[in-house]
Design a protein around this motif. Structure first.
Motif, mmCIF file in Angstrom:
data_model
loop_
_atom_site.group_PDB
_atom_site.id
_atom_site.type_symbol
_atom_site.label_atom_id
_atom_site.label_comp_id
_atom_site.label_asym_id
_atom_site.label_seq_id
_atom_site.Cartn_x
_atom_site.Cartn_y
_atom_site.Cartn_z
ATOM 1 N N GLU A 6 0.823 -1.199 0.000
ATOM 2 C CA GLU A 6 0.000 0.000 0.000
ATOM 3 C C GLU A 6 0.862 1.257 0.000
ATOM 4 O OE1 GLU A 6 -2.200 -2.853 2.964
ATOM 5 O OE2 GLU A 6 -0.136 -2.258 2.530
ATOM 6 N N SER A 7 0.317 2.315 -0.535
ATOM 7 C CA SER A 7 0.968 3.628 -0.498
ATOM 8 C C SER A 7 -0.109 4.699 -0.576
ATOM 9 C CB SER A 7 1.962 3.765 -1.647
ATOM 10 O OG SER A 7 1.310 3.647 -2.895
ATOM 11 N N GLY A 8 0.299 5.932 -0.314
ATOM 12 C CA GLY A 8 -0.621 7.053 -0.461
ATOM 13 C C GLY A 8 -1.196 7.592 0.829
ATOM 14 N N SER A 17 -8.715 15.232 0.694
ATOM 15 C CA SER A 17 -8.755 13.987 -0.064
ATOM 16 C C SER A 17 -7.396 13.290 -0.037
ATOM 17 C CB SER A 17 -9.123 14.258 -1.527
ATOM 18 O OG SER A 17 -10.412 14.817 -1.643
ATOM 19 N N LEU A 18 -7.455 11.983 -0.147
ATOM 20 C CA LEU A 18 -6.266 11.152 -0.331
ATOM 21 C C LEU A 18 -6.622 10.027 -1.284
ATOM 22 C CD1 LEU A 18 -4.719 10.613 3.239
ATOM 23 C CD2 LEU A 18 -3.690 11.879 1.352
ATOM 24 N N ARG A 19 -5.623 9.541 -1.979
ATOM 25 C CA ARG A 19 -5.808 8.379 -2.838
ATOM 26 C C ARG A 19 -4.821 7.302 -2.414
ATOM 27 N NH1 ARG A 19 -4.118 7.146 -9.025
ATOM 28 N NH2 ARG A 19 -5.959 5.973 -9.699
ATOM 29 N N LEU A 20 -5.356 6.196 -1.913
ATOM 30 C CA LEU A 20 -4.528 5.059 -1.552
ATOM 31 C C LEU A 20 -4.342 4.151 -2.764
ATOM 32 C CD1 LEU A 20 -6.009 4.076 1.930
ATOM 33 C CD2 LEU A 20 -4.286 5.808 1.374
ATOM 34 N N SER A 21 -3.162 3.573 -2.860
ATOM 35 C CA SER A 21 -2.861 2.621 -3.924
ATOM 36 C C SER A 21 -2.353 1.330 -3.313
ATOM 37 C CB SER A 21 -1.795 3.176 -4.868
ATOM 38 O OG SER A 21 -2.220 4.370 -5.481
ATOM 39 N N CYS A 22 -2.611 0.239 -4.000
ATOM 40 C CA CYS A 22 -2.115 -1.067 -3.565
ATOM 41 C C CYS A 22 -1.599 -1.793 -4.794
ATOM 42 C CB CYS A 22 -3.218 -1.865 -2.895
ATOM 43 S SG CYS A 22 -2.785 -3.573 -2.495
ATOM 44 N N ALA A 23 -0.315 -2.120 -4.764
ATOM 45 C CA ALA A 23 0.315 -2.854 -5.855
ATOM 46 C C ALA A 23 0.414 -4.317 -5.481
ATOM 47 C CB ALA A 23 1.704 -2.282 -6.128
#
Length: 119
Positions: A6-8, A17-23
């Motif tokens: 996860e990041s963000g 606002s925030l946008r989380l990312s998961c690779a």
């Protein structure tokens, strides 16, 4: 091996606002139902949002209309767009990948990313 990263996460003011990312790696991503959970210290892990491999989504009542989950199967990524953030959204957010193959359940977790909503 399977990895969900996860990041963000970060610090944001209320209403921001925030946008989380998961690779994801090590799995056939398109076969998995992806989800975001969150867990505050001393509390049970809470399901925030899910997205199936057919792009069907579900949301916890507490985030409906504010959060949006999406996925990009070509990039093995899942996202959580979080708008109108509130202090009560402060906690650690976890990415989850799950699928059932016949009688076998496959369930993987990321390490979590901290979201703090505060002025």
């Amino acid at each position: 091996q399977v990895q969900l990263v996860e990041s963000g996460g970060g610090l944001v003011q209320p209403g921001g606002s925030l946008r989380l990312s998961c690779a994801a790696s090590g799995i056939t991503f398109s076969f998995y139902r992806m989800a975001w959970y969150r867990q505050a210290p001393g509390k049970q892990r809470e399901l925030v949002a899910t997205i199936t491999n057919a792009d069907t989504t579900t949301y916890a009542d507490s985030v409906k209309g504010r959060f949006t989950i999406s996925r990009d199967n070509a990039k093995n990524m899942v996202y959580l767009q979080m708008n109108s953030l509130k202090p009560e959204d402060t906690t650690v957010y976890y990415c989850n990948a799950a699928r059932r193959l016949f009688t076998l359940d496959y369930d993987y977790w990321g390490q979590g990313t901290q979201v703090t909503v505060s002025s």
